[in-house]
Enzyme design. Structure first.
Site, mmCIF file in Angstrom:
data_model
loop_
_atom_site.group_PDB
_atom_site.id
_atom_site.type_symbol
_atom_site.label_atom_id
_atom_site.label_comp_id
_atom_site.label_asym_id
_atom_site.label_seq_id
_atom_site.Cartn_x
_atom_site.Cartn_y
_atom_site.Cartn_z
ATOM 1 C CG HIS A 254 -1.619 -1.341 1.430
ATOM 2 N ND1 HIS A 254 -2.686 -1.323 0.897
ATOM 3 C CD2 HIS A 254 -1.679 -2.165 2.434
ATOM 4 C CE1 HIS A 254 -3.572 -2.440 1.329
ATOM 5 N NE2 HIS A 254 -2.801 -3.089 2.271
HETATM 6 C C1 BDR Z 1 -3.017 0.699 5.269
HETATM 7 O O1 BDR Z 1 -3.141 0.513 6.749
HETATM 8 C C2 BDR Z 1 -2.085 -0.293 7.266
HETATM 9 O O2 BDR Z 1 -2.239 -1.509 7.899
HETATM 10 C C3 BDR Z 1 -1.024 -0.118 6.163
HETATM 11 O O3 BDR Z 1 0.294 0.422 6.559
HETATM 12 C C4 BDR Z 1 -1.709 0.928 5.235
HETATM 13 O O4 BDR Z 1 -1.087 2.211 5.541
HETATM 14 C C5 BDR Z 1 -3.829 -0.192 4.182
HETATM 15 O O5 BDR Z 1 -5.079 -0.200 4.773
#
Ligand code: BDR
Ligand code: CA
Length: 309
Positions: free
Chosen positions: A239
């Site tokens: 992400h």
């Molecule tokens: C986001 O939530 C976190 O768990 C990850 O680091 C990312 O920023 C994804 O939904």
């Protein structure tokens, strides 16, 4: 001239890869890292951030920011990222000291010191620090060049509730302030980041790239388990590195300038990014909402940059 940025983050293995990508890129001048409570509590996110900077052999200053969302108790994600938030190969306790200045004060001071329109805020976690800085020092808002954030979802739905993505869900009030701030915003939502999936080949390549590559492989191996089990996906979604990759190579991404509002009232859809993808309202566009990423181009960029460290 290199693009000046502040990374606001809650590491998190994918946050960690994003930090490495920024540190490896000469086009980026990382002024500082502000930690926020999110994936795990603040005492861990600030420590994890320092471990990552040290892993890269750098001395970028790390600041601790807010330890709880603006108006709600903290929700964490150890089920995804492990007990430390950075489970995988265990890194040594960092020697890099935590800065004594509060992360929010660092954001405010930096934006006041640097030329207007020259600093981009890269948000990889809940938006508590940035919203607090905007509330406390409204004069800095117009000095922000752009906010590039990982958060939300449209067609992809949510990953912490059916409607909400984790970063927005944890602090919807903060997200509402940021989305309403009037500065340019780029959003890397689940619609894009769920396409940035690691492959076995890429993880093997990382593993063959020395100490840093090996650590990256162990991180992605760790949190891949969750996504494969939960979504049946092919690998782990990187992400947060999408935020830095968008800064470096925007042509790898496709999106639309649309209106995005944040749900803060409803129990059922709390933290939803109500994204007007089809332009069915008259609400003005407030964000470039990314819907697609060139996966191969993205992973080639990561491999090349991590190889430089
Ligand atoms: C986001 O939530 C976190 O768990 C990850 O680091 C990312 O920023 C994804 O939904
Ligand atoms: Ca994150």
């Amino acid at each position: 001239m290199a693009q000046k940025i502040i990374i606001d983050t809650d590491p998190g293995q994918d946050d960690a890869v994003a930090i490495l990508l920024a540190l490896a890129s000469r086009e980026i001048d990382l002024l500082g890292i502000t930690a926020v409570a999110g994936n795990v509590p603040l005492d861990l996110t600030q420590r994890n951030a320092r471990q990552v900077v040290e892993l890269a052999g750098r001395v970028t200053p790390v600041f601790a920011g807010c330890d709880a969302p603006l108006a709600r108790p903290l929700v964490t994600a150890e089920h995804v990222h492990g007990k430390t938030g950075l489970d995988g190969i265990a890194l040594p306790e960092p020697g890099l000291p935590l800065q004594s200045q509060h992360g929010v004060d660092f954001i405010i001071e930096t934006l006041r010191r640097e030329a207007p329109d020259s600093v981009t805020l890269c948000a990889l976690g809940p938006l508590t620090n940035i919203a607090t800085a905007f509330e406390r020092a409204p004069d800095i808002v117009e000095r922000v060049q752009r906010i590039v954030l990982m958060g939300g979802g449209c067609f992809e739905g949510g990953n912490i509730t059916p409607a909400a993505e984790f970063n927005i869900y944890v602090d919807p009030e903060a997200a509402k302030i940021v989305f309403g701030c009037g500065r340019p915003i780029t959003v890397l939502p689940l619609d894009a980041t769920h396409k940035a999936l690691t492959s076995r080949d890429w993880i093997a390549t990382m593993r063959g790239m020395g100490r840093i590559g090996e650590v990256v492989a162990s991180w992605t191996d760790f949190f891949e388990r969750f996504d494969v089990a939960k979504y049946g996906s092919e690998g782990a979604p990187l992400h947060d590195p999408c935020v830095i990759a968008w800064l470096l190579r925007p042509e790898l991404f496709k999106g639309r300038e649309i209106n995005v509002e944040i749900e803060t009232g409803s129990e059922l859809t709390l933290g939803m990014t109500v994204a007007d993808w089809w332009g069915v309202t008259d609400r003005p566009a407030n964000a470039l909402f990314i819907g697609d990423v060139d996966r191969d181009g993205f992973f080639d960029l990561l491999t090349e940059r991590i190889g430089r460290l």
